[in-house]
Write a protein that holds these residues in place. Structure first.
Motif, PDB file in Angstrom:
ATOM      1  N   VAL A  94       9.133 -23.766  -3.285  1.00 12.94           N
ATOM      2  CA  VAL A  94       7.955 -24.169  -2.512  1.00 12.94           C
ATOM      3  C   VAL A  94       8.229 -25.564  -1.946  1.00 12.94           C
ATOM      4  CG1 VAL A  94       5.483 -24.681  -2.620  1.00 12.94           C
ATOM      5  CG2 VAL A  94       6.433 -22.803  -3.976  1.00 12.94           C
ATOM      6  N   LEU A  95       7.948 -25.761  -0.657  1.00  9.61           N
ATOM      7  CA  LEU A  95       8.142 -27.082  -0.043  1.00  9.61           C
ATOM      8  C   LEU A  95       7.043 -27.997  -0.562  1.00  9.61           C
ATOM      9  CD1 LEU A  95       9.771 -28.817   1.901  1.00  9.61           C
ATOM     10  CD2 LEU A  95       8.277 -28.019   3.741  1.00  9.61           C
ATOM     11  N   ASN A  96       7.362 -28.705  -1.636  1.00  9.04           N
ATOM     12  CA  ASN A  96       6.391 -29.540  -2.327  1.00  9.04           C
ATOM     13  C   ASN A  96       7.158 -30.634  -3.071  1.00  9.04           C
ATOM     14  OD1 ASN A  96       3.715 -30.143  -2.990  1.00  9.04           O
ATOM     15  ND2 ASN A  96       3.844 -29.054  -4.927  1.00  9.04           N
ATOM     16  N   GLY A  97       6.637 -31.839  -3.040  1.00 11.79           N
ATOM     17  CA  GLY A  97       7.276 -32.937  -3.755  1.00 11.79           C
ATOM     18  C   GLY A  97       8.208 -33.747  -2.869  1.00 11.79           C
ATOM     19  N   PRO A  98       9.032 -34.609  -3.492  1.00 13.19           N
ATOM     20  CA  PRO A  98       9.885 -35.523  -2.716  1.00 13.19           C
ATOM     21  C   PRO A  98      11.171 -34.859  -2.226  1.00 13.19           C
ATOM     22  CG  PRO A  98      10.128 -35.973  -5.049  1.00 13.19           C
ATOM     23  CD  PRO A  98       9.067 -34.907  -4.930  1.00 13.19           C
ATOM     24  N   TYR A  99      11.545 -35.189  -1.000  1.00 13.28           N
ATOM     25  CA  TYR A  99      12.796 -34.745  -0.379  1.00 13.28           C
ATOM     26  C   TYR A  99      13.419 -35.931   0.346  1.00 13.28           C
ATOM     27  CZ  TYR A  99      11.698 -29.756  -0.938  1.00 13.28           C
ATOM     28  OH  TYR A  99      11.426 -28.514  -1.446  1.00 13.28           O
TER      29      TYR A  99
END
Length: 136
Positions: A94-99
């Protein structure tokens, strides 16, 4: 009066480039590919508008893209997925949190995060017509 204006202008010029002034904020639609551990590939689209994002992929659960908010600084994007759906897939997809992110020399945008055994990355490009200011 000229001297005061010159001093103010000089102060403004010296302060430029500090505290995030050099950030190229993501805005618009980016299209490309998602790679998981440098092997699996899926075509994705990410749209950025201010502090909001939304995304979609050719496979609705790989990666699991939805919509939400995004914060950006010089080196990081922090996604907060606001979709309230349950995924049967791995929640790390899931595209969630730090990148991390970086604009590459070839004009692509790389967004990635890695751990000891996993690398998830998005290699994206803004369509040429949009870069030129032409809206489809």
């Amino acid at each position: 009066m000229k001297r005061t204006a010159t001093i103010i202008l000089l102060c403004c010029l010296l302060s430029c480039g500090k505290n995030g002034d050099d950030i190229v904020f993501l805005e618009g639609t980016y299209i490309g590919y998602f790679h998981h551990n440098n092997t699996d590939t899926t075509r994705v689209t990410l749209r950025f508008l201010g502090s909001r994002f939304e995304g979609e992929s050719t496979d609705p659960l790989y990666p699991a893209l939805c919509r939400g908010s995004v914060e950006q600084d010089e080196a990081m994007l922090r996604f907060r997925d606001s979709c309230n759906r349950h995924f049967s897939t791995n929640h790390t997809l899931v595209l969630n949190g730090p990148y991390n992110y970086r604009f590459n020399n070839d004009g692509t945008l790389r967004i990635w995060r890695s751990s000891e055994s996993t690398l998830d990355e998005y290699i994206l490009r803004m369509p040429v017509r949009q870069e030129m200011g032409v809206v489809n």
